[in-house]
Enzyme design. Sequence first.
Site, PDB file in Angstrom:
ATOM      1  N   PRO A 117     -46.600 -44.249 -80.785  1.00 21.18           N
ATOM      2  CA  PRO A 117     -45.834 -43.397 -79.882  1.00 21.18           C
ATOM      3  C   PRO A 117     -44.910 -44.141 -78.910  1.00 21.18           C
ATOM      4  O   PRO A 117     -45.263 -45.191 -78.391  1.00 21.18           O
ATOM      5  CB  PRO A 117     -46.907 -42.625 -79.106  1.00 21.18           C
ATOM      6  CG  PRO A 117     -48.174 -43.351 -79.333  1.00 21.18           C
ATOM      7  CD  PRO A 117     -48.050 -44.038 -80.653  1.00 21.18           C
ATOM      8  N   ASN A 118     -43.762 -43.544 -78.705  1.00 20.92           N
ATOM      9  CA  ASN A 118     -42.737 -43.974 -77.739  1.00 20.92           C
ATOM     10  C   ASN A 118     -41.921 -45.176 -78.209  1.00 20.92           C
ATOM     11  O   ASN A 118     -40.955 -45.550 -77.546  1.00 20.92           O
ATOM     12  CB  ASN A 118     -43.357 -44.264 -76.353  1.00 20.92           C
ATOM     13  CG  ASN A 118     -43.970 -43.030 -75.740  1.00 20.92           C
ATOM     14  OD1 ASN A 118     -43.274 -42.031 -75.530  1.00 20.92           O
ATOM     15  ND2 ASN A 118     -45.270 -43.044 -75.486  1.00 20.92           N
ATOM     16  N   ARG A 130     -36.397 -47.197 -73.168  1.00 15.87           N
ATOM     17  CA  ARG A 130     -37.696 -47.131 -72.508  1.00 15.87           C
ATOM     18  C   ARG A 130     -38.001 -48.415 -71.741  1.00 15.87           C
ATOM     19  O   ARG A 130     -38.087 -49.487 -72.335  1.00 15.87           O
ATOM     20  CB  ARG A 130     -38.746 -46.938 -73.613  1.00 15.87           C
ATOM     21  CG  ARG A 130     -40.150 -47.018 -73.166  1.00 15.87           C
ATOM     22  CD  ARG A 130     -41.086 -47.198 -74.343  1.00 15.87           C
ATOM     23  NE  ARG A 130     -42.447 -47.072 -73.875  1.00 15.87           N
ATOM     24  CZ  ARG A 130     -43.501 -47.478 -74.534  1.00 15.87           C
ATOM     25  NH1 ARG A 130     -43.348 -48.038 -75.722  1.00 15.87           N
ATOM     26  NH2 ARG A 130     -44.694 -47.328 -74.034  1.00 15.87           N
ATOM     27  N   TYR A 180     -39.833 -53.872 -72.226  1.00 11.61           N
ATOM     28  CA  TYR A 180     -39.716 -53.906 -73.691  1.00 11.61           C
ATOM     29  C   TYR A 180     -38.375 -54.450 -74.189  1.00 11.61           C
ATOM     30  O   TYR A 180     -38.186 -54.571 -75.401  1.00 11.61           O
ATOM     31  CB  TYR A 180     -39.973 -52.507 -74.264  1.00 11.61           C
ATOM     32  CG  TYR A 180     -41.368 -51.999 -73.943  1.00 11.61           C
ATOM     33  CD1 TYR A 180     -42.488 -52.592 -74.531  1.00 11.61           C
ATOM     34  CD2 TYR A 180     -41.573 -50.954 -73.045  1.00 11.61           C
ATOM     35  CE1 TYR A 180     -43.769 -52.161 -74.224  1.00 11.61           C
ATOM     36  CE2 TYR A 180     -42.859 -50.510 -72.737  1.00 11.61           C
ATOM     37  CZ  TYR A 180     -43.945 -51.115 -73.327  1.00 11.61           C
ATOM     38  OH  TYR A 180     -45.216 -50.682 -73.027  1.00 11.61           O
ATOM     39  N   ASN A 188     -48.116 -51.729 -84.670  1.00 11.41           N
ATOM     40  CA  ASN A 188     -48.099 -51.633 -83.209  1.00 11.41           C
ATOM     41  C   ASN A 188     -48.614 -50.236 -82.859  1.00 11.41           C
ATOM     42  O   ASN A 188     -47.872 -49.261 -82.940  1.00 11.41           O
ATOM     43  CB  ASN A 188     -46.685 -51.843 -82.657  1.00 11.41           C
ATOM     44  CG  ASN A 188     -46.704 -51.885 -81.129  1.00 11.41           C
ATOM     45  OD1 ASN A 188     -47.674 -51.457 -80.493  1.00 11.41           O
ATOM     46  ND2 ASN A 188     -45.646 -52.399 -80.538  1.00 11.41           N
ATOM     47  N   ALA A 204     -49.784 -46.914 -77.265  1.00  7.76           N
ATOM     48  CA  ALA A 204     -50.864 -46.472 -76.364  1.00  7.76           C
ATOM     49  C   ALA A 204     -52.157 -46.146 -77.109  1.00  7.76           C
ATOM     50  O   ALA A 204     -53.250 -46.242 -76.528  1.00  7.76           O
ATOM     51  CB  ALA A 204     -50.402 -45.272 -75.545  1.00  7.76           C
ATOM     52  N   GLU A 230     -52.360 -56.538 -85.760  1.00  2.00           N
ATOM     53  CA  GLU A 230     -52.023 -55.719 -84.583  1.00  2.00           C
ATOM     54  C   GLU A 230     -50.952 -56.470 -83.797  1.00  2.00           C
ATOM     55  O   GLU A 230     -51.110 -57.664 -83.534  1.00  2.00           O
ATOM     56  CB  GLU A 230     -53.280 -55.548 -83.731  1.00  2.00           C
ATOM     57  CG  GLU A 230     -53.033 -54.823 -82.411  1.00  2.00           C
ATOM     58  CD  GLU A 230     -54.272 -54.854 -81.494  1.00  2.00           C
ATOM     59  OE1 GLU A 230     -55.360 -55.297 -81.928  1.00  2.00           O
ATOM     60  OE2 GLU A 230     -54.120 -54.439 -80.330  1.00  2.00           O
ATOM     61  N   HIS A 246     -48.049 -56.390 -80.408  1.00  2.00           N
ATOM     62  CA  HIS A 246     -47.517 -55.777 -79.184  1.00  2.00           C
ATOM     63  C   HIS A 246     -46.288 -56.556 -78.751  1.00  2.00           C
ATOM     64  O   HIS A 246     -46.269 -57.793 -78.844  1.00  2.00           O
ATOM     65  CB  HIS A 246     -48.560 -55.777 -78.069  1.00  2.00           C
ATOM     66  CG  HIS A 246     -49.789 -55.014 -78.449  1.00  2.00           C
ATOM     67  ND1 HIS A 246     -49.829 -53.642 -78.466  1.00  2.00           N
ATOM     68  CD2 HIS A 246     -50.996 -55.436 -78.882  1.00  2.00           C
ATOM     69  CE1 HIS A 246     -51.031 -53.253 -78.881  1.00  2.00           C
ATOM     70  NE2 HIS A 246     -51.758 -54.323 -79.151  1.00  2.00           N
ATOM     71  N   ARG A 270     -50.918 -56.924 -68.062  1.00  2.00           N
ATOM     72  CA  ARG A 270     -50.422 -55.672 -67.470  1.00  2.00           C
ATOM     73  C   ARG A 270     -51.577 -54.872 -66.852  1.00  2.00           C
ATOM     74  O   ARG A 270     -52.584 -55.444 -66.479  1.00  2.00           O
ATOM     75  CB  ARG A 270     -49.642 -54.888 -68.539  1.00  2.00           C
ATOM     76  CG  ARG A 270     -48.436 -55.678 -69.065  1.00  2.00           C
ATOM     77  CD  ARG A 270     -47.686 -54.922 -70.120  1.00  2.00           C
ATOM     78  NE  ARG A 270     -47.134 -53.668 -69.590  1.00  2.00           N
ATOM     79  CZ  ARG A 270     -46.718 -52.654 -70.349  1.00  2.00           C
ATOM     80  NH1 ARG A 270     -46.785 -52.755 -71.671  1.00  2.00           N
ATOM     81  NH2 ARG A 270     -46.243 -51.561 -69.786  1.00  2.00           N
TER      82      ARG A 270
END
Length: 143
Positions: free
Chosen positions: A8-9, A16, A21, A72, A75, A96, A98, A105
């Site tokens: 998502p996103n 964003r 990012y 990725n 969330a 995985e 990111h 963070r």
Amino acid sequence: MIYVLSGPNLRRLGIREPDVYGSDTFEDLADLCRATGRELGLHVEVRQTDDEAELVGWLHEAADGKIPVVLNPAAFTHYSYALRDAIAQRTAPLVEVHISNPAAREEFRHTSVVAAVATGTIAGFGLRSYVLALRAIAEMIEK
Ligand code: DQA
């Protein structure tokens, strides 16, 4: 064939939170992944969804087809046991990734419920995280 799946996103890359990012768009990311695939001699299929069920379905497809995955989970990383259970069924390497470094963070990003069922994790290298993951998979497939 390798799937590059984003949660998502992530379609909103470039718009964003560019301070987190970066300013490259999702299309830039997709182009980078496909170009890396060409370099490695692998067909890269890039997909993005905001929908947990759709992402679970793609992971089932990958498991059934023995297709390696760069994922990725966005969330979903932090709370989706459905995604974790889907990844646990994998039949090929799954990395995985990111863009940011979640460990640096907010507290809630420090937990990944999927990391333990992935082959490994690459985080914090911007869009290069995807490139590194594709290279890692290419090396694993070779062996
Ligand atoms: C992310 C990190 C996650 O914490 C966040 O929810 C995202 C993107 C990353 O690529 O840095 O959506 O997975």
